[in-house]
Design an enzyme around this catalytic site. Sequence first.
Site, short mmCIF file in Angstrom:
data_model
loop_
_atom_site.label_atom_id
_atom_site.label_comp_id
_atom_site.label_asym_id
_atom_site.label_seq_id
_atom_site.Cartn_x
_atom_site.Cartn_y
_atom_site.Cartn_z
N GLY A 511 39.43 40.49 33.93
CA GLY A 511 38.39 39.66 33.33
C GLY A 511 37.03 40.32 33.42
O GLY A 511 36.88 41.45 33.89
N PHE A 515 28.29 39.38 36.21
CA PHE A 515 27.98 40.49 37.11
C PHE A 515 28.63 41.78 36.66
O PHE A 515 28.05 42.86 36.77
CB PHE A 515 28.42 40.12 38.53
CG PHE A 515 28.16 41.21 39.55
CD1 PHE A 515 26.91 41.34 40.14
CD2 PHE A 515 29.16 42.08 39.93
CE1 PHE A 515 26.67 42.33 41.08
CE2 PHE A 515 28.93 43.08 40.87
CZ PHE A 515 27.68 43.20 41.44
N GLY A 516 29.86 41.70 36.18
CA GLY A 516 30.55 42.92 35.78
C GLY A 516 32.02 42.68 35.53
O GLY A 516 32.47 41.55 35.33
N VAL A 518 36.07 42.64 36.41
CA VAL A 518 36.88 42.24 37.55
C VAL A 518 38.26 42.88 37.43
O VAL A 518 38.90 42.80 36.38
CB VAL A 518 37.02 40.71 37.64
CG1 VAL A 518 37.79 40.32 38.90
CG2 VAL A 518 35.65 40.04 37.63
N ASP A 628 24.71 27.23 40.89
CA ASP A 628 25.45 27.51 39.65
C ASP A 628 26.84 26.90 39.72
O ASP A 628 27.85 27.55 39.44
CB ASP A 628 25.53 29.01 39.40
CG ASP A 628 25.88 29.34 37.95
OD1 ASP A 628 25.70 28.46 37.07
OD2 ASP A 628 26.32 30.47 37.68
#
Length: 845
Positions: A511, A515-516, A518, A628
């Site tokens: 995924g 953030f980046g 996975v 969040d």
Amino acid sequence: MEKLQLHNTHIPLFALLLFLIHFSSLQFLSLAYTPPTKYFINCGSASNVNANLRNFVGDSNSSDLISASVSRSGKGSTVKDSNESSGASPLALYQTARIFRHNSLYEFNIEDYGTYFVRFHFFAFSSLTTQTDLSTALFDVWTYGFNFTPKSYSNSAIIEEFLLTINPGKFKVYFVPRGSSFAFINAIEVFLAPPDLISDEAPLIHVSPAALINNNYTGVLSKSLQSIYRINVGGTELTPDDDKLWRTWVPDDGYINNPGAARNSTLDYRPNYRENNQNINEFTAPNQVYKTAKEMNINSSAQSTQFNPFNITWSFIVSKSASHLVRVHFCDIISPSMATLKFNLYIYGNFGLKIDSYYVAVPFYFDFVVDSDESGLMNISIGPRNDSDKPKTAYLNGLEIKEILNNSGPVPIVIAPKNNHVFLVVGSVIGGLVLICILVVVLFLVFKSRKPNSGVNSNWSPVVLVFGGGSSHSRGTRNGSLESNLNLGLKMPFAEIQFVTNNFNNKSLIGKGGFGIVYSGTFRDGRKVAVKRSEPGSNQGLPEFHTEIMVLSKIRHRNLVQLIGYCDDRSEMILVYEFMENGTLREHLYASDKPPSSWKQRLEICIGAARGLQYLHKGSAGGTIHRDVKSTNILLNENLVAKVADFGLSKTGPLDETHVSTVVKGTFGYLDPEYFKSQQLTEKSDVYSFGVVLLEVLCARPPIDPVLQREQVNLAEWAMICKKKGLLEEIVDPSVKDQIDPSSLRKFIETAEKCLQDCGADRPNMADVLWDLEYALQLQQNAMRREPHEDSTTNSSVAFVMPNVQRFPSISMSFARDDTPMLMDDGSHVKASEVFSQMRIDDAR
């Protein structure tokens, strides 16, 4: 030259300076712009199609495209129109489509920074050979800048057009089916727009309470713009063949309020572009737009008193909650000679702008950012000026309205199945990939076992994979040291991360988030982990990276995702977590091919998440606000145990009787309105967001769904409206509606409603929310244990009386008094059950 003046009775004079600044930025000639040749994609076909002077390349078999191995979960399947000669589909472009039954994407290689047109073509034909009716598709389209749900399909092609700024690199477009449905696409366009097509600034018009300009709207190019209306006033329809940027312009006849008040005018020769100082050219708008206009029908009876003042008005349906970029095009084609024609432009009937047109047949335009009013109807008018000694008339040539979109948030997860890629990659291949793989020498340097650090698997032996020279550099060295209170025992060498992920093999990709990327990984002892890696060498997200480590290295709880380790070597930002086999809560509610969870499972998941948040607020050192909370940040392990994740936006510190002043961050739809207005963050902001999650669990729909009717777009607002009308049960997820005991439902709804109070002081704390959810679960279990002849649906809805018992404080409050919350968590669960045992709730009827 055309001159802009301000109507004295409507806006302050200093706004003139804003306009002058705005237009002075456009005085330079644009760089040479050549109509692009990429990317134009013919989806679901191996053939190229020439359409409207563009060559659409087939995405199935082309030297310009890389097709990954075919997989129904990623590449999708192709479908062809059974009736190729259909009058409704005259172009071959709309006779094929690609279908996706799982989350999938297209990927474009962007070489130049700039503003790009992104267009999606949809035509819902039926294929008899595959028994596929595209009109039944239900899906969303996502990018990094926006997401949308395609409109209802008709007998003609639908084109959705967006403009957004894209950085060099990979631009990804995701297709996300809803539930068990599928997604489809006929064609895609992604191409660079002229550099001066859109300015980054425009005067901002506030519609309420009184229309006025008091500043400029800055950052237009940082937003995504969706084209809503493009009107050729006084002219006929213009097709992509008539426009150098392949746009469609429609006549204004369907939008004008009083057709008798206006008449059409035309120009017989080409407009004079060279005389203007706005760098207008044929890419701004086609010649035909400036060669036609609507002007006041002076001889018409429309000048009667009922139309006084005599204005021409156009009305457009727009989103109530959005701002819009409005561009009005002018070109004086009605004056026989230079006449310095003067008239007024109105927006919403309040904002007034004096238009001075000095030259004949010279195009010019004005841009505005306009806030919507509550009517959802935007009115734009032109009319004469009484102080003008010139002919008292007015005209308009063209009009464009673009909605300014909010960011779409985290992109969907695209999971690669074993032995199959899921990407349909569009763009250029990095040359010599095979040659590089052959030349790379992989050296395995195996060291003897060393004493493991805390948090690092004791069976590891460091394995260094060498892919080039140079030493390892710590991100802390380059960008300042990590905070001294980080748990450095969790730090892992980059080589170990490479080993765990098989050098970040694409087959391990599971995924992508904000953030980046996975990846899944496996330790030597067989333990699986999730590895989240930011873009190598990027400093973006560094504060979130530090915050995540600081928060998760200090806390440990059954309902919080555990941080296994992190890496900041070689300018990398990598986080290693325990692996969550069942993905996110949202995937078990909607927008996934996973079967929906039962009502009992949903209650247990909500209880687990509430326990995690309660520990964050009161049990962790100093207290922590998550900031969040949403369904995609609640993860589920193999046993469907809920764990709260993603602490990059968290705030730590003493939360009792205090607040934190901070820049507003969070996710649209979950954001606490009180926090948004005051910028004062408290733990009650998490409570509000969790209330939205509860409604999401109940209704199985996203918090914001722009495809619905306006009053239904925001889930929290819509649910509260239904609650007041006594209709809330009608929007409950049909897949669990028959499973829910009415008493459990009432308690659950009551809990969600309390969480969503406008004032934070009126909301419960997470301990109270946890208690109420446990109570709702006991009510549900009580109903399930009844004898078969005792129908809870008929008996409980009217006759069930809530037991008159003393409320016990939530045992989870004891977390704050213990330094070993992991052990206390198990104990607290048992004690909570004992509380309900004391209540003898099984006997309540």
